[in-house]
Enzyme design. Sequence first.
Site, mmCIF file in Angstrom:
data_model
loop_
_atom_site.group_PDB
_atom_site.id
_atom_site.type_symbol
_atom_site.label_atom_id
_atom_site.label_comp_id
_atom_site.label_asym_id
_atom_site.label_seq_id
_atom_site.Cartn_x
_atom_site.Cartn_y
_atom_site.Cartn_z
ATOM 1 N N GLY A 180 177.543 145.148 52.140
ATOM 2 C CA GLY A 180 176.225 145.107 52.423
ATOM 3 C C GLY A 180 176.577 143.553 52.010
ATOM 4 O O GLY A 180 176.500 142.821 51.594
ATOM 5 N N GLY A 181 175.852 142.842 53.508
ATOM 6 C CA GLY A 181 175.944 141.924 53.556
ATOM 7 C C GLY A 181 174.853 140.544 52.783
ATOM 8 O O GLY A 181 174.838 139.663 53.267
ATOM 9 N N LEU A 186 177.258 138.552 48.866
ATOM 10 C CA LEU A 186 177.921 137.274 49.452
ATOM 11 C C LEU A 186 178.052 137.248 48.358
ATOM 12 O O LEU A 186 178.966 135.749 48.274
ATOM 13 C CB LEU A 186 176.652 136.236 49.884
ATOM 14 C CG LEU A 186 176.392 136.438 51.507
ATOM 15 C CD1 LEU A 186 175.307 135.709 52.085
ATOM 16 C CD2 LEU A 186 177.659 137.149 51.956
ATOM 17 N N GLU A 187 177.119 136.802 47.000
ATOM 18 C CA GLU A 187 177.253 136.269 45.677
ATOM 19 C C GLU A 187 179.018 136.914 45.155
ATOM 20 O O GLU A 187 179.829 135.912 44.217
ATOM 21 C CB GLU A 187 176.468 135.438 44.302
ATOM 22 C CG GLU A 187 175.593 134.566 45.562
ATOM 23 C CD GLU A 187 173.976 135.233 44.451
ATOM 24 O OE1 GLU A 187 173.604 134.394 44.716
ATOM 25 O OE2 GLU A 187 174.262 135.512 43.093
ATOM 26 N N GLY A 271 171.389 146.701 48.828
ATOM 27 C CA GLY A 271 169.422 146.463 49.090
ATOM 28 C C GLY A 271 168.929 146.313 47.542
ATOM 29 O O GLY A 271 169.987 147.293 46.683
ATOM 30 N N HIS A 445 169.779 105.754 42.820
ATOM 31 C CA HIS A 445 171.594 105.558 43.479
ATOM 32 C C HIS A 445 172.652 105.563 42.757
ATOM 33 O O HIS A 445 173.161 105.144 41.273
ATOM 34 C CB HIS A 445 171.633 104.506 43.950
ATOM 35 C CG HIS A 445 173.018 103.857 44.901
ATOM 36 N ND1 HIS A 445 173.256 104.333 46.628
ATOM 37 C CD2 HIS A 445 174.461 104.206 44.171
ATOM 38 C CE1 HIS A 445 174.804 104.538 46.548
ATOM 39 N NE2 HIS A 445 175.385 103.822 45.645
#
Length: 461
Positions: A180-181, A186-187, A271, A445
Amino acid sequence: MKKFDAIVIGAGQAGLPMAGKLARAGKKTLLVEKRRLGGTCINDGCTPTKTLIASARMAHLARNSAALGIEIPGLKVDYETVRARAIAISDRFRASATENAEGTKGLRICYGAAVFLENKVIEVQHAAGRAERFTAPIIVINTGASPLIPDIPGIRGVNYLTSETVLDLQEIPRHLIIAGGGYIGLEYAQLFRRFGAGVTLIEQADRLLPHEDADACAVISEVFQKEGIAVMTGAKVTGFHPYGKSRVQLTLEGERSESRVTGSHVLLAFGRTPQTEGLGLENTGIRRDEEGHVLVDEFLETNVPGVFALGDVKGGPAFTHIAYNDHYLLSRRLLNGKKQSVKERLLSYCMFTDPQMGRVGVTENEAIQAGLDYACAKLPMRNVARAIETGETQGFMKAIVDRKSKKILGASIIGEAGGEIMSILQMAMMGGLTWEQVRYATFAHPLYAESLNNLFMSLKE
């Protein structure tokens, strides 16, 4: 039967603050929790995983520090310490939440499983076998969701991991297969790879992040390739098989052929599913969808007046911040008479890969599908001064704007602090600022934020 002014079922990131606010407002409130206060987020979601990700990032930076002139010989990942830190932080957050809840006047916390007997009556089964019945004119369901275990042949015959049980691992897997992607997959793929595990990530769609723009997928895919994560897309898992003494093998079906992949561990990341099974909703008139989510209107109320559902259990975007905002909207309605639709809020989210992906509003694909008259501003991170200075040049800044009104419609930021940069554009969208106003704003900046000037420089005024 014991009577309360309000009953909250589930002590997650919506239920816990909801119960506290009701009680502090003078309503006699019952909070029912079958496990631990804090919900998925504190116990086995956001808090422990983001703590692990921080350790994994440190390992990654140490391995790649030579490019910045810093050499770190003898790098070692002490996973026992890494895990202990994650557990300690979760424990601390939960203890704080528990102390706060237990100290709230007018709030009773009841540990056990709640079951509806009728629309406004529940029974709580305590661990010792004792049962109590309660009723209230206001009932809030916040039972959340749990990892989805699909009905795939052989899945019950292997020792699989979920996003919850993977936290119990006391050692780094030799070769972790992630089925499962999605964001969770992914994490976990990246963090375990950075800890030293071999990782294979399997995704049924033809690319990672199929709901995002293709350029987002390209960046994350390139990052994973560089870090040695094997990614298999267009691959459907069709079977699980024990392999040897302790390994597991998955059968995969592609467009043209079947293949197999073998690892020491497998993590299911298909999921999540709503936790409504066993809640006794069949004894009520409360409607659910085909997946089991409690159906609510735009004001979070079910078809049974006075019964509400918050967070993941109601479906829709499954994020902690959505659940928390749900409680905010409902508490304002119940306590202040301010009725606000969920349709009015702006959806944002962040995926905590490295680089992060922060998203808000519409994607370019969604703009195209909706036939919007839009323009796209895009700036590679390799052209961002701060990114060059810190050596964090992967990713891009991207914004979708309306050509006529010049309002910002959406943004995708992939890069270091991507979620924080996205949040600046989210605030601009909430305030109705045009891209021109952001283009000519003065940012300190050298921040990443300063390059929002450059991002919109490519658009014609």
